[in-house]
Design a protein around this motif. Sequence first.
Motif, short mmCIF file in Angstrom:
data_model
loop_
_atom_site.label_atom_id
_atom_site.label_comp_id
_atom_site.label_asym_id
_atom_site.label_seq_id
_atom_site.Cartn_x
_atom_site.Cartn_y
_atom_site.Cartn_z
N SER A 1 10.31 47.87 47.38
CA SER A 1 9.71 47.85 46.06
C SER A 1 10.40 46.81 45.19
O SER A 1 11.63 46.66 45.23
CB SER A 1 9.83 49.23 45.41
OG SER A 1 9.37 49.20 44.08
N ILE A 2 9.61 46.06 44.37
CA ILE A 2 10.20 45.03 43.53
C ILE A 2 9.91 45.23 42.05
O ILE A 2 10.61 44.69 41.20
CB ILE A 2 9.73 43.62 43.95
CG1 ILE A 2 8.21 43.53 43.95
CG2 ILE A 2 10.30 43.26 45.32
CD1 ILE A 2 7.68 42.14 44.23
N SER A 3 8.85 46.00 41.71
CA SER A 3 8.55 46.23 40.29
C SER A 3 7.60 47.42 40.18
O SER A 3 7.01 47.87 41.18
CB SER A 3 7.93 44.99 39.64
OG SER A 3 6.74 44.61 40.30
N ASN A 4 7.48 47.92 38.95
CA ASN A 4 6.66 49.10 38.70
C ASN A 4 5.77 48.87 37.48
O ASN A 4 6.00 49.42 36.41
CB ASN A 4 7.54 50.34 38.48
CG ASN A 4 8.40 50.66 39.68
OD1 ASN A 4 7.90 51.05 40.73
ND2 ASN A 4 9.71 50.49 39.53
N TYR A 5 4.74 48.04 37.66
CA TYR A 5 3.82 47.73 36.57
C TYR A 5 2.45 48.30 36.88
O TYR A 5 2.00 48.29 38.03
CB TYR A 5 3.73 46.21 36.36
CG TYR A 5 4.94 45.61 35.70
CD1 TYR A 5 5.01 45.47 34.32
CD2 TYR A 5 6.03 45.20 36.46
CE1 TYR A 5 6.13 44.93 33.71
CE2 TYR A 5 7.16 44.66 35.86
CZ TYR A 5 7.20 44.52 34.48
OH TYR A 5 8.32 43.99 33.88
N LEU B 1 2.76 42.65 47.68
CA LEU B 1 1.75 43.69 47.80
C LEU B 1 1.61 44.42 46.47
O LEU B 1 2.61 44.71 45.81
CB LEU B 1 2.15 44.68 48.90
CG LEU B 1 2.48 44.06 50.27
CD1 LEU B 1 3.09 45.11 51.18
CD2 LEU B 1 1.24 43.45 50.89
N PHE B 2 0.37 44.73 46.12
CA PHE B 2 0.09 45.34 44.82
C PHE B 2 -0.62 46.67 45.00
O PHE B 2 -1.60 46.76 45.75
CB PHE B 2 -0.79 44.40 43.97
CG PHE B 2 -0.13 43.11 43.60
CD1 PHE B 2 0.51 42.97 42.38
CD2 PHE B 2 -0.14 42.03 44.47
CE1 PHE B 2 1.12 41.77 42.03
CE2 PHE B 2 0.46 40.83 44.13
CZ PHE B 2 1.10 40.71 42.91
N SER B 3 -0.12 47.68 44.32
CA SER B 3 -0.83 48.94 44.17
C SER B 3 -1.06 49.18 42.69
O SER B 3 -0.64 48.37 41.85
CB SER B 3 -0.03 50.10 44.79
OG SER B 3 1.10 50.40 43.99
N ARG B 4 -1.69 50.26 42.34
CA ARG B 4 -2.03 50.49 40.93
C ARG B 4 -0.80 50.65 40.05
O ARG B 4 -0.80 50.27 38.88
CB ARG B 4 -2.93 51.72 40.81
CG ARG B 4 -3.52 51.91 39.42
CD ARG B 4 -4.42 53.13 39.36
NE ARG B 4 -3.64 54.36 39.57
CZ ARG B 4 -2.96 54.99 38.62
NH1 ARG B 4 -2.93 54.50 37.38
NH2 ARG B 4 -2.29 56.09 38.88
N THR B 5 0.28 51.20 40.60
CA THR B 5 1.46 51.48 39.77
C THR B 5 2.73 50.81 40.26
O THR B 5 3.77 50.97 39.63
CB THR B 5 1.71 52.99 39.70
OG1 THR B 5 1.93 53.49 41.03
CG2 THR B 5 0.53 53.71 39.08
N GLN B 6 2.68 50.08 41.37
CA GLN B 6 3.91 49.56 41.95
C GLN B 6 3.62 48.30 42.74
O GLN B 6 2.53 48.12 43.27
CB GLN B 6 4.55 50.63 42.86
CG GLN B 6 6.01 50.41 43.18
CD GLN B 6 6.63 51.63 43.85
OE1 GLN B 6 5.94 52.60 44.17
NE2 GLN B 6 7.92 51.61 44.06
N GLN B 7 4.65 47.43 42.82
CA GLN B 7 4.52 46.20 43.59
C GLN B 7 5.64 46.16 44.64
O GLN B 7 6.75 46.64 44.40
CB GLN B 7 4.60 44.97 42.69
CG GLN B 7 3.42 44.81 41.73
CD GLN B 7 3.46 45.78 40.57
OE1 GLN B 7 4.51 45.91 39.90
NE2 GLN B 7 2.38 46.49 40.30
#
Length: 813
Positions: free
Chosen positions: A445-449, A420-426
Motif C-alpha cells: 500500500s502507498i496511499s489512502n485516497y 493499482l487503484f481501488s476506491r479507498t486505497q492505492q
Amino acid sequence: MAAVTQRIKNYLGGVARQPDEKKLPGQVVESINAYPDVALGLTKRPGFQHITNLGTGTTFDNAKWFYIHRDNDELYIGCITTGSSGAIYVWNAVTGVACTVTYATGAQAYLNTTNVNYDVMTIQDTTIVTNKTKTVATLAGSPSSSNVKASLILDVIQYSSQYTVKITVGGSTYTATYNAPTNASNASNPSLGITFDEVLTGIKNAINGQNISGLTVTQTDTTLELLHASTLAVEAKGGANNAHITSFGDQVENVSDLRNTSIHGRTVKVVNTVNDADAYYAVFEAYNGVSGPGYWEETLGPGESPGLDNSTMPHELVNTGVNTFQLRKITYTARLVGDDVTNSHPSFVGKTIQQSFVYANRLGFLSADNVSTSQAGEFFNFYHTSARTVVDSDPVDINCSSIRPAVLHGVISTVTGLILFSRTQQFTLTSVDNVLTPSTVQIRSISNYEMDPNIDPVDVGTNINFISKTSSYTRMFSMLQRGQLETPQVLEQTKVINEYIPSSVDSLVASAQNQFVCLSSQASRRMYFYSFYNAGDKNLLESWYSWEAPGNVLTVATDQDLMFVVTKQGTQITLSKAVITQSPDDAIIVNSDGSRVNPCVDLYASASSVVFDSANNRTKCYLPYNNVSALTPILLIKGSTASGSFVESGFTITPERGTDGTGDFFIVPNKNLTNSGEGALNVASDVIVGYKYNFEVTLPDTFYRVDNDMKLSDYTARLTIARYKFSLGLSGVMSFKINSKGRSEWTNVEPVADANYYLANDIPLVEERIVTLPIHQSNLNFTLKLYNDSPFPVSVGSMSWEGQYSPRFYRRQ
C-alpha cells in the motif's frame, strides 16, 4: 494621492476561487474558451473542425467510447452501444469514413444490452474489449471414470516362476495363474530360452481364460494393459519374493514405477508425496500412436477443466484492414497440465474482470482485489507450464491484502512498477531487481485516497492524475512517484478552484504532449482543463480553465497536437477535431504577412454546396450537418492573401439561416459567391460555415501590491484605476465588457485605437499591439471582462494599470 502603475506579467494563472485580494497575479475569476500558452500568452481556444456526422437520435446515448491509434493515417474513434443487442461502431477520425465492423461466430453475445460498463485497451492492431459485468467461467472437463485401467509390469523373468494376477470387477474376484517353463527345453523357443514375450503371453492367456466380461488386455514389450468399462482392482505377484511382477491403476508412487512401454494415451497420477501439491499427471505417448515404446509426458488430470471459456473472457476487436474491424473471441491457451490444486485457474475465474493492462511483456487483468498476469511473452496463457515446478515466465497471480475494501479498478504502468487503484486505497506492484516473476512479485500500500471507481486514472508524463467526487463537486489529485520504496507525493490540484468542477463529470483524459488534463460530462457542453508546465526547478504554468463545446461532450480523445471530440447538438452527433497549435499546417486563415491560423469557429467546415438565389439576390451556403439553433452562425471565406489573391479572403458575416428541400443553409445577402468573375474563389471549398463561440476572461478586482513578489495586496487603501494597457500578441479584434457593482448587465467598453494602417481586403490580424482601455473608477466599483466573439484569434500577454493610490496614512506592516 500618488500616481502609481503596476504590471501583471501574464494571465496564465487560470481560475482561482479565493477572494480577489488573495489571488496571485495572473489568476482570474473565470476563464471560458481560453487556452494558456507559456510562449503565446492567454489565447482563444482553437475551433473544432467538423469531420463527419455520426448519426442522430439516442443510439449513442451513454455509449462507451474509445480511441485507436493504428498509425498516423489510421486514427479511429468508436463506441459500444446498448439496445436490442450491443453493437460496436467505428469511424476513421482522419477521413470520417464509417468503418465496417463484423462479428465472428458468437462474439456479439459478449456485448451487454442493458449497460455499457466496458474497459477498452489497444495493443498495436488489436483492441481488448472487457465486459465488466461478465462473470468468467471455465470449460467443462471431459467425462472420466477412475480406476478403469490397470497396468501389469513384468520386471524379471525366471524359469519355474509362478505369476498370479487377482482381478476384482463388480464385486467378483478372478484369479489367473501362469507357471513359467522349468527349463529351456520346455520353453516355447528352446534356442532362446524363456522370454518376456512368452511370459506375458502366458499371463495374458491366463487372464483371458477367466472370461471376464468387458475386459480388454493389450500386450506390450514389458507390460499388460487392462481396460474395463467399470472399476477394476488388480493385484499381481510372482517370481522371487513375489516381486518380479507389479501392478498399478490410476496412480503410482513415483515416476520410477513407470516403464517406457504402454498404450498410447494411458494417463496416471504420480503422487510423489502425501502433499497433493507435489503430485502431477503423466500421459504415455507411443511412438507409433498405438502402443509399445514411447515416453511419458506431463498432462492434465483426467476430467479436469481444460481452461477458460473464451465466450466469457475479454474479446478482441481486430483491425483487419483499412476501415475494417472484426470482434471475435480470443483463443486463450488451454490448461495442459496439472489439476485445480497443482495448476489452479487464475483468480478471476468466477468473478468479473474490471480492467486489462500490459506490463513486463505480460497481459494482465484486475478482478476484485487480485492482479493476474499471463505468461511472459504469451499474452493469452494464464496457466503454468508445469505442475512440477514454477519457472520465471509463469503467470503471476497476487492479492492486495488490506484491512480496507480493495476492489481494484484502475492501473497505470510506471518505471517503478504498476500503480493499482481501488476506491479507498492505492497500491504498487513491484518485483525484486525489476524482473517480474511469481517468486519476486510483491504488492504494498502507498496511499489512502478516495477515488471515483468509474473514471480511470490518467498518466500525464511524470504525474498520475485521478479524481474523487462528493455529492456536489469533484476533486482532482496528482500523484508523483518518488522511488520504488518511497511513498509518493499526492497533491490536490483542485484546492485553488474549490467546488468549481461539478460531480457530473464522467470522463478524464490527458495529453502528455501538451501537458493538460480534461474533464467532461456527457450531459454538459462544458469541458474543464488543467494545464501545467514545469521548467525543472519551478512551475511556470498551473492553470484551470473551461471550454464550451458546440454540444454535449460524449467523448474526448487526444493524440499529440490533435483533440478529437464527439458532441451532440440536439439530436445530431458529430465528430470534430481541434489542433492545439496556433500555426497548423492546414491553416485556413492566412494574412498578407504570412501568419497562419485556423478560424476560432466551432463545427467549421466547407459548405456542402453554394447556390446563388437570383430571385432573392442572395447566396445559399448549405451546411454539412443540421443547423444548431442554439448557436450563433458565422460564415467566412478561406483564402491566402499571401499569394496575392486578395479577393474575398477573410470576408466574414453573421448570416441569417434558412432551410429548404435540400437542407439547412446560411444566407449571404446581396452577394453572388458563385460568380467566377470575382476572382480565384473556389466555391466548393473556400466558403467556411460554422458557429461562433465566446472568449470570456473575467478579471479580479485590481489591488495595489505592496511587496516585490506582488503577492500581498493592500485592500485597505483607496485606489482609483485610470486605465489598463493590454499587450496583445497575434490577435483580431479584442473587446472589453465592464459591469458596475450592483448591476446585472455588462456594458461594452471601447479601447483607445492607436493610429495604424492596414491592407484593404486583408484578414484583420496584427502580430503585436498595445490596447489602452480608459476606466477612471474605483477599483472596487467594477468588474472587467476580456471578450471576443469573432472568428479570429486573440492572444493576451501582459497588462499594466495606472491609477491614483492613497494608503490613508495607515502604517503598513
